[in-house]
Scaffold this active site. Structure first.
Site: not given
Lengths: 589, 235
Positions: A348, A515-517
């Protein structure tokens, strides 16, 4: 020494976050015997984060009590090939969860549907702009599922979670006050939008005056009490300001605990084993069929759980790592672009603007993870990407998630970090600041992938996952464009001082970003460029489904959970209506 | 002596952790409520270390007309209890070798725990002061001199023998701010000095009546998860 097999389950699910819990609910409702293995501890509202000690910034936001300890599991990181990747010893840029509920416990609750064009990104861009618009090393692709196919499952997820929002597009008719850029939805949100504090209200006023179309952030922090289709009651949000990184003590943030567990735990054909860390997916000798999983239980004893179906529903990193450790699928090779497992990792691209006022009191301690107003005018489709010089886009927002003072006490530019001058500045600025954010998309590209680290191992002796990642120049151009416009809205709010936090390379693992892996086990219609087919079924092992944001071929600007939930529900539906009647590949290779 | 013991403990843990094979999960606090820090003697710091640290936290957050400084707010007690606990021992962190210097983007790579690092930095600061100021300890220096030294450590112009002085400063500053703004149950933020300074109401947990009262000063005093000063002596 192989452990004695445990009696076979119809389905074993690895991970009890949103994906695992949604699939467990659907499969157990249909009568299947379901065993869920969760590496972290059991957690529930009353026992683990009651209001008595839930609002503890040090414990949860700073010491990361709901995040997997790096001692148990971490990754290694480098910016580019040729560097030696080093372990993430202390989480920073992202916070992978562990424990019952997974990231669904400590998420903010910002719940989106991706745009219809997001699911056909490559063909959409080629149709609209021709070949020149996509940089040569960018490996974005279509998902193999359309928005229309996913819509009923978005709807199901939103109604299970009770999402608070206002429709912008009902069956093709634009609605006042919602997001005019969203895809058509069959019906409105189950609960109305949250009430707004001052900063988002001012942001929306300024944005509207500049010609943008602000709307309330769709939220899993519920605006009013709600009973979901399973009969579970979710409470109203109290705007307590302890949401992101925290469990909710009010039963008012939708999570596996608040939306699903009260039903699941009454079902005799459902079992949740916590402290159960999966080592490997075991297969039949021909390699085409999963027999079950090997795991270490809470006492450190190795177990072997047989199952007819294996659902891999851990976090992005562990999904990819377990595939690699189990030897399932061809690992991606960045040198020639062959192979699929670990390919198309994306992230992101974010930036922010901080505003300081002399007299306006914003009361930043009032907040919720998804409390805010959003502008989606600058997002992906419908824009002249050839002229802009980038693909993708960002949404801009004033989110007020809670001014918790250890981590959130900005001061005006030029303020020292300590001493008397700092003390006066923080006393003046804490109540009188507001922050704006830009959340931007991330292309997948040849320089970003996941594989196994050659050196570092976990405490079981298994190789850690290695991330190679840096921002693509396209994404830095995109976020700069968005940041300039975000600053424009900020300026229109007439602050006394403003700080623009631009995003620049190289990517750093240290400051928190998102935490948008996503990606690494991506979905698609072509086994040469995807790990799972459009039903999230492994191309290589027909009774294995790999669920979660690991299936995203690239990352749109939006928070992933709404789409993660919809894809999990669609996969569960495919298992019940397509796979079980005739077990085997749902799409032939 | 204590420093050596802490170091030995952490290397023993390392050796244990390096053994391959099934291991039970790393303990997480899980459902345990936080244990309230009780006032009393320092548990990790020696008296000399405590005197130096109290002087440091009182310059990082000086007492003034706005309210108490770091010393009175209990920041040194907070740091002592944190260093004596799992954070001080890096209990939840990945500490397997090899330890290599990386780029800044790759994050901290030191095998040293916060307890070891903080102690080593305090010792180096004392050694420096006694040499530079004819035997005087940091705590015995005038505030203006203390401020100058801290500024020079912060910006890297003053090196301390055997330690990364800038990293030490960052650790002390981070923990001092944690102590000033964390819930008082952890031993700092006494009388909610940090929260009162800025107007943070603490663990109120319900602002439904205040969401739409735009620009209005919040009326209630702060409360912590252990209650509030005045409810009981430990405030």
């Amino acid at each position: 020494m192989p452990a004695e097999p445990l009696p076979a389950a119809d389905a074993v699910i690895i991970g009890f976050g949103w994906s695992g819990a949604l699939i467990a609910e659907a499969l157990s409702a249909a009568g299947l015997g379901v065993v869920v293995l969760e590496r972290g501890p059991y957690r529930d509202t009353a026992s683990d984060f009651p209001p008595g000690f839930a609002p503890d910034e040090l414990r949860y936001a700073v010491r990361h009590d709901l995040v997997v300890p790096t001692a148990q599991n971490t990754i290694t990181f480098r910016n580019r090939a040729g560097q030696t990747a080093l372990p993430v010893r202390q989480w920073g840029s992202f916070l992978p969860a562990s424990g019952a509920g997974g990231g669904g416990v400590h998420w903010n609750g910002q719940t989106w549907r991706f745009r219809p064009s997001d699911f056909v990104l490559r063909s959409h861009l080629l149709d609209a702009h021709g070949h020149g618009v996509i940089p040569g090393d960018v490996t974005i692709q279509d998902w193999g599922v359309t928005y229309a196919e996913l819509e009923p499952f978005y709807d199901r997820f939103e109604y299970l979670a009770g999402i608070s929002g206002r429709a912008g597009n009902l069956r093709g008719r634009l609605q006042q006050g919602g997001n005019p850029f969203e895809g058509p939805r069959q019906r409105d949100y189950p609960t109305p939008p949250m009430r707004m504090t001052l900063a988002p209200t001012r942001f929306a006023d300024a944005a509207r005056a500049l010609g943008y179309h602000p709307f309330p952030q769709p939220s899993a922090n519920l605006s009013e009490p709600y009973t979901n289709p399973l009969g579970v009651v979710i409470g109203p949000c109290s705007y307590c300001g302890f949401c992101e990184r925290f469990g909710c003590g009010n039963y008012s943030k939708a999570s596996p605990q608040t939306a699903l567990m009260p039903v699941l735990r009454r079902r005799p054909n459902f079992a949740l084993r916590t402290g159960a860390e999966v080592l490997e997916i075991a297969r039949a000798p021909d390699g085409r069929h999963a027999r079950g999983v090997r795991y270490v239980d809470a006492d450190g004893v190795e177990r072997y759980q047989r199952a007819e179906l294996v659902i891999l529903a851990a976090y992005t990193f562990e999904n990819v790592r377990l595939l690699l450790l189990s030897g399932i699928g061809q690992p991606y090779d960045p040198r020639d672009g062959s192979g699929v497992v670990g390919r198309n990792y994306a992230y992101q691209t974010t930036a922010s603007v901080q505003l300081f006022f002399d007299d306006t009191r914003f009361n930043p301690f009032i907040g919720a993870g998804a409390l805010g107003m959003v502008v989606d005018d600058l997002n992906a489709d419908g824009r002249d990407h050839a002229r802009l010089g980038f693909i993708g886009g960002a949404h801009l927002a004033a989110m007020q998630s809670g001014g918790r003072p250890i981590l959130s006490r900005p001061t005006r530019p030029g303020t020292p970090r300590w001493g008397g001058a700092w003390k006066h500045a923080v006393a003046r600025d804490y109540l009188r600041n507001a922050s704006l954010g830009a959340s931007g998309s991330s292309v997948s590209h040849r320089g970003a992938w996941l594989d196994l680290d050659p050196t570092y191992r976990d405490r079981h002796g298994r190789r850690l996952l290695r991330m190679t990642f840096d921002f693509h120049a396209n994404d830095l151009r995109m976020i700069q464009h968005a940041t300039d416009r975000l600053a424009g809205i900020g300026r229109a709010m007439e602050p006394a001082a403003m700080v623009v936090n631009e995003r620049r390379g190289p990517y750093s693992i240290v400051p928190y970003q998102s935490t948008h892996n996503v990606g690494g086990a991506v979905m698609g219609p072509d086994p040469a460029t995807s790990v799972v087919n459009p039903w999230l079924q492994s191309w290589d092992v027909a009774n294995l489904f790999v669920v979660g944001a690991s299936s995203f071929p690239q990352n749109p600007s939006y928070n992933p959970t709404g789409t993660v939930g919809a894809l999990a529900l669609r996969a569960a539906n495919a298992i019940l209506t397509r796979y079980l009647p005739s077990p085997g590949p749902l799409v032939s290779r | 002596m204590r420093g050596r013991r802490a170091w030995l403990t952490s290397t023993a843990l390392l050796a244990l952790a390096a053994c391959a094979g099934p291991n039970p999960p790393v303990p997480q606090a899980g459902s345990t409520p936080p244990q309230a820090v009780l006032p009393g003697p320092y548990q990790f710091l020696t008296l000399a270390e405590a005197a130096a640290l109290e002087a440091v936290v009182d310059r990082l957050i000086p007492p003034d007309e706005l309210g108490p400084g770091g010393r009175e707010a209990g920041c040194a007690l907070f740091i002592d209890r944190q260093l004596a606990g799992p954070f001080g021992r890096s209990e939840s962190l990945y500490l397997l070798p090899p330890f290599l210097d990386g780029t800044p983007e790759q994050g901290p790579q030191s095998p040293l725990t916060p307890a070891v690092r903080l102690r080593a930095g305090l010792a180096a600061l004392e050694t420096y002061c006694r040499a530079a100021f004819v035997g005087r300890a940091f705590a015995a220096l005038p505030p203006t001199v203390q401020d100058r030294l801290l500024s020079e450590i912060e910006d890297g112009t003053l090196a301390l023998a055997g330690v990364n002085a800038r990293a030490w400063f960052d650790l002390v500053l981070q923990m001092t701010m944690e102590g000033f703004f964390a819930d008082p149950i952890y031993g700092g933020n006494r009388q909610m000095a940090g929260w009162r300074l800025i107007g943070f109401p603490g663990a109120r947990y319900d602002y439904r009546d205040w969401v739409e009262r735009h620009g209005v000063a919040y009326a209630l005093p702060p409360v912590g998860i252990g209650g509030r000063p005045g409810w009981h002596d430990a405030g």
